[in-house]
Design a protein around this motif. Structure first.
Motif, PDB file in Angstrom:
ATOM      1  N   PRO A   1      -8.048  26.484 -51.275  1.00  0.00           N
ATOM      2  CA  PRO A   1      -8.557  25.315 -50.555  1.00  0.00           C
ATOM      3  C   PRO A   1      -9.476  24.432 -51.403  1.00  0.00           C
ATOM      4  CG  PRO A   1      -8.780  27.293 -49.205  1.00  0.00           C
ATOM      5  CD  PRO A   1      -8.399  27.739 -50.582  1.00  0.00           C
ATOM      6  N   CYS A   2     -10.044  25.007 -52.451  1.00  0.00           N
ATOM      7  CA  CYS A   2     -10.961  24.238 -53.298  1.00  0.00           C
ATOM      8  C   CYS A   2     -10.246  23.090 -53.993  1.00  0.00           C
ATOM      9  CB  CYS A   2     -11.642  25.146 -54.319  1.00  0.00           C
ATOM     10  SG  CYS A   2     -12.670  26.433 -53.586  1.00  0.00           S
ATOM     11  N   GLN A   3      -8.968  23.266 -54.311  1.00  0.00           N
ATOM     12  CA  GLN A   3      -8.231  22.151 -54.913  1.00  0.00           C
ATOM     13  C   GLN A   3      -8.180  20.964 -53.956  1.00  0.00           C
ATOM     14  OE1 GLN A   3      -4.374  23.730 -56.601  1.00  0.00           O
ATOM     15  NE2 GLN A   3      -5.164  22.454 -58.247  1.00  0.00           N
ATOM     16  N   HIS A   4      -7.944  21.242 -52.701  1.00  0.00           N
ATOM     17  CA  HIS A   4      -7.887  20.166 -51.697  1.00  0.00           C
ATOM     18  C   HIS A   4      -9.255  19.507 -51.528  1.00  0.00           C
ATOM     19  CE1 HIS A   4      -3.800  21.265 -50.489  1.00  0.00           C
ATOM     20  NE2 HIS A   4      -4.198  22.514 -50.673  1.00  0.00           N
ATOM     21  N   ARG A   5     -10.301  20.329 -51.528  1.00  0.00           N
ATOM     22  CA  ARG A   5     -11.643  19.783 -51.356  1.00  0.00           C
ATOM     23  C   ARG A   5     -12.066  18.970 -52.580  1.00  0.00           C
ATOM     24  NH1 ARG A   5      -9.751  21.783 -47.589  1.00  0.00           N
ATOM     25  NH2 ARG A   5      -9.035  19.620 -47.651  1.00  0.00           N
ATOM     26  N   LEU A   6     -11.625  19.383 -53.770  1.00  0.00           N
ATOM     27  CA  LEU A   6     -11.914  18.578 -54.955  1.00  0.00           C
ATOM     28  C   LEU A   6     -11.196  17.237 -54.880  1.00  0.00           C
ATOM     29  CD1 LEU A   6     -11.821  21.284 -57.771  1.00  0.00           C
ATOM     30  CD2 LEU A   6     -13.812  19.953 -57.027  1.00  0.00           C
ATOM     31  N   PHE A   7     -10.000  17.229 -54.322  1.00  0.00           N
ATOM     32  CA  PHE A   7      -9.291  15.968 -54.128  1.00  0.00           C
ATOM     33  C   PHE A   7     -10.062  15.104 -53.133  1.00  0.00           C
ATOM     34  CE2 PHE A   7      -5.448  14.150 -55.699  1.00  0.00           C
ATOM     35  CZ  PHE A   7      -5.121  13.139 -54.804  1.00  0.00           C
ATOM     36  N   ASP A   8     -10.596  15.748 -52.080  1.00  0.00           N
ATOM     37  CA  ASP A   8     -11.437  15.017 -51.123  1.00  0.00           C
ATOM     38  C   ASP A   8     -12.655  14.412 -51.826  1.00  0.00           C
ATOM     39  OD1 ASP A   8      -9.819  15.637 -48.932  1.00  0.00           O
ATOM     40  OD2 ASP A   8     -11.021  17.387 -48.357  1.00  0.00           O
ATOM     41  N   LEU A   9     -13.294  15.210 -52.684  1.00  0.00           N
ATOM     42  CA  LEU A   9     -14.466  14.719 -53.414  1.00  0.00           C
ATOM     43  C   LEU A   9     -14.079  13.545 -54.296  1.00  0.00           C
ATOM     44  CD1 LEU A   9     -17.426  14.855 -54.256  1.00  0.00           C
ATOM     45  CD2 LEU A   9     -16.797  16.676 -55.884  1.00  0.00           C
ATOM     46  N   GLY A  10     -12.939  13.644 -54.960  1.00  0.00           N
ATOM     47  CA  GLY A  10     -12.460  12.518 -55.765  1.00  0.00           C
ATOM     48  C   GLY A  10     -12.267  11.268 -54.915  1.00  0.00           C
ATOM     49  N   GLY A  11     -11.758  11.456 -53.694  1.00  0.00           N
ATOM     50  CA  GLY A  11     -11.599  10.328 -52.772  1.00  0.00           C
ATOM     51  C   GLY A  11     -12.934   9.718 -52.396  1.00  0.00           C
ATOM     52  N   GLU A  12     -13.922  10.569 -52.166  1.00  0.00           N
ATOM     53  CA  GLU A  12     -15.261  10.069 -51.845  1.00  0.00           C
ATOM     54  C   GLU A  12     -15.840   9.286 -53.018  1.00  0.00           C
ATOM     55  OE1 GLU A  12     -17.918  13.123 -50.508  1.00  0.00           O
ATOM     56  OE2 GLU A  12     -16.638  13.677 -48.819  1.00  0.00           O
ATOM     57  N   LEU A  13     -15.587   9.763 -54.225  1.00  0.00           N
ATOM     58  CA  LEU A  13     -16.103   9.062 -55.406  1.00  0.00           C
ATOM     59  C   LEU A  13     -15.387   7.729 -55.617  1.00  0.00           C
ATOM     60  CD1 LEU A  13     -16.388  12.154 -57.784  1.00  0.00           C
ATOM     61  CD2 LEU A  13     -18.292  10.849 -56.791  1.00  0.00           C
ATOM     62  N   ALA A  14     -14.086   7.692 -55.299  1.00  0.00           N
ATOM     63  CA  ALA A  14     -13.307   6.457 -55.483  1.00  0.00           C
ATOM     64  C   ALA A  14     -13.566   5.443 -54.372  1.00  0.00           C
ATOM     65  CB  ALA A  14     -11.817   6.791 -55.538  1.00  0.00           C
ATOM     66  N   MET A  15     -13.960   5.938 -53.194  1.00  0.00           N
ATOM     67  CA  MET A  15     -14.222   5.062 -52.038  1.00  0.00           C
ATOM     68  C   MET A  15     -15.580   5.457 -51.457  1.00  0.00           C
ATOM     69  SD  MET A  15     -10.449   5.236 -50.270  1.00  0.00           S
ATOM     70  CE  MET A  15     -10.362   7.036 -50.321  1.00  0.00           C
ATOM     71  N   PRO A  16     -16.661   4.855 -51.962  1.00  0.00           N
ATOM     72  CA  PRO A  16     -18.003   5.301 -51.590  1.00  0.00           C
ATOM     73  C   PRO A  16     -18.280   5.371 -50.083  1.00  0.00           C
ATOM     74  CG  PRO A  16     -18.107   3.795 -53.428  1.00  0.00           C
ATOM     75  CD  PRO A  16     -16.680   3.813 -52.974  1.00  0.00           C
ATOM     76  N   ALA A  17     -17.612   4.602 -49.265  1.00  0.00           N
ATOM     77  CA  ALA A  17     -17.860   4.655 -47.822  1.00  0.00           C
ATOM     78  C   ALA A  17     -17.079   5.783 -47.144  1.00  0.00           C
ATOM     79  CB  ALA A  17     -17.496   3.318 -47.172  1.00  0.00           C
TER      80      ALA A  17
END
Length: 193
Positions: free
Chosen positions: A72-88
């Motif tokens: 699941p950490c791979q998915h959460r890292l992708f989520d984190l990348g999304g948060e970094l790419a879209m600050p809101a």
């Protein structure tokens, strides 16, 4: 998400800028892009670790639990990348940090206290877990650098910090499950001693 990439290259980054998910254009060496890149590198190396674990579960069935915790950490890292790419954008939540802490506590209970520094090695899987751990620390540093310039919301910083802790403990639990002794650090001999 219904978004699909129909074209892989756009030529819009040829001048040294890239687009963020919120439409902003920034330099490719912007702290936000650096953080995204480090998280992506970690995710790729974690994929390699998971592939190695999957290949070894026939010989070491107890490694499946490690995969189940790390996948699941791979998915959460992708989520984190999304948060970094879209600050809101906010995807991670405190429950994910707690999930990592629970796994750390369970594995540490099995391992007992660490009595010496250990080196990355013993098997390819152990070394790969340590590579992931060190990359998680690098991603955390990049996220902290970004946070100093543009404060980050949510538990992303706590998540990446806890993930590096989890990966350290995962390296130790992999050694135990494979029946391989940890490689203990031997201090250099002191001059004249």
């Amino acid at each position: 998400m219904g978004f699909r990439l129909s074209k892989i290259y756009t030529r819009t980054g040829d001048t040294g800028e890239t687009g963020l998910g919120d439409g902003r254009r920034v330099a490719k060496d912007h702290p936000r892009v650096e953080a995204i890149g480090e998280v992506d590198t970690l995710n790729s190396q974690l994929g390699l670790l998971l592939a190695g674990l999957a290949a070894e579960t026939t010989h070491y069935p107890a490694l499946k639990e490690v995969s189940d915790v790390l996948a699941p950490c791979q998915h959460r890292l992708f989520d984190l990348g999304g948060e970094l790419a879209m600050p809101a954008y906010q995807a991670l939540n405190a429950a994910e940090v707690e999930r990592l802490e629970t796994a750390i506590d369970v594995w540490n209970e099995e391992l007992g206290p660490l009595e010496n520094f250990i080196l990355p090695g013993g098997s390819t899987l152990i070394a790969q877990a340590h590579i992931c751990r060190s990359l998680a620390r690098g991603a955390e540093r990049r996220c902290q650098q970004l946070n100093a310039v543009e404060p980050l919301a949510g538990p992303g910083l706590a998540y990446i910090n806890r993930l590096s802790d989890l990966l350290f403990v995962a390296a130790r639990i992999i050694a135990r499950r494979q029946g391989i002794a940890e490689v203990l650090w031997e201090a250099a001999a002191k001059p004249g001693g």
